[in-house]
Design a protein around this motif. Structure first.
Motif, short mmCIF file in Angstrom:
data_model
loop_
_atom_site.label_atom_id
_atom_site.label_comp_id
_atom_site.label_asym_id
_atom_site.label_seq_id
_atom_site.Cartn_x
_atom_site.Cartn_y
_atom_site.Cartn_z
N PRO A 34 68.38 -29.12 49.42
CA PRO A 34 69.73 -28.41 49.47
C PRO A 34 69.93 -27.73 48.21
O PRO A 34 70.62 -26.76 48.41
CB PRO A 34 70.59 -29.41 49.81
N ILE B 226 73.74 -36.89 60.00
CA ILE B 226 73.07 -36.05 58.96
C ILE B 226 72.06 -36.81 58.22
O ILE B 226 71.04 -36.11 57.68
CB ILE B 226 74.08 -35.14 58.18
N ASP B 227 72.36 -38.04 57.89
CA ASP B 227 71.36 -38.87 57.20
C ASP B 227 69.79 -38.87 57.84
O ASP B 227 69.12 -39.34 57.03
CB ASP B 227 71.93 -40.19 56.83
N GLU C 75 76.27 -34.67 49.34
CA GLU C 75 76.43 -35.83 50.58
C GLU C 75 75.41 -36.67 50.36
O GLU C 75 75.14 -37.90 50.57
CB GLU C 75 76.63 -35.16 51.96
N ASN C 76 74.18 -35.99 49.77
CA ASN C 76 72.83 -36.80 49.71
C ASN C 76 72.87 -37.92 48.67
O ASN C 76 72.21 -38.82 48.60
CB ASN C 76 71.47 -35.81 49.10
N ASN D 232 68.44 -36.41 56.23
CA ASN D 232 67.97 -36.70 54.73
C ASN D 232 66.83 -37.88 54.72
O ASN D 232 65.79 -37.58 53.98
CB ASN D 232 69.23 -37.60 54.11
N PHE E 107 76.13 -30.26 51.12
CA PHE E 107 75.01 -31.36 51.59
C PHE E 107 74.27 -31.82 50.48
O PHE E 107 73.72 -33.12 50.59
CB PHE E 107 74.19 -30.44 52.46
N CYS F 203 75.33 -25.74 51.49
CA CYS F 203 74.23 -26.49 50.86
C CYS F 203 74.61 -27.39 49.65
O CYS F 203 74.02 -28.43 49.42
CB CYS F 203 73.12 -25.33 50.47
#
Length: 142
Positions: A43, A8-9, A68-69, A12, A65, A62
């Protein structure tokens, strides 16, 4: 997971680089910070929208996420002195700079890069866990 980053990065990274381009219109400083600003803003804005629409699961996704960022950002922050991560740029590759090396240097906190990154990483994990807990509590309540 490969090299400390999740699949998923990659998303990002695209948003991060787009933030440099978008905020770069407002000057060098905002352009430098713009990658992280947009990476966190996308997000968070989507979470706000889903919250206003009372879409609990989408809101929680969201928010998860968003936090997670913070892990992704913390990894980049922790590399500020070492500058070992491969860097990506949308501009001239000869002019590429490490965002957090430049930011921390300008703020005079470069020697604390790993400590700052540890706090950001911890807060990211707390936010993700709180989001999952909130979603579980909300689901169970309804």
């Amino acid at each position: 997971m490969h090299g400390g980053f999740l699949f998923i990065d990659s998303a990002n990274l695209v948003v991060h680089e787009g933030g440099h381009l978008l905020f770069g219109w407002f000057g060098r400083t905002l352009g430098l910070w713009g990658g992280t600003i947009l990476q966190w803003l996308v997000p968070l804005t989507l979470a706000g929208y889903f919250f206003s629409q009372r879409q609990t699961t989408a809101f929680a996704f969201c928010m998860f996420f968003f936090f997670e960022n913070w892990l992704y950002t913390a990894g980049y922050m922790a590399d500020a002195r070492a500058m070992q991560l491969p860097l990506v740029t949308t501009g001239d590759p000869d002019l590429v700079e490490h965002d957090w090396h430049t930011i921390f240097s300008s703020l005079g906190v470069l020697p604390y890069d790993t400590a700052i990154a540890a706090v950001v990483r911890f807060l990211g994990w707390c936010g993700m866990l709180a989001t999952v807990g909130w979603l579980g509590w909300t689901t169970r309540k309804s």
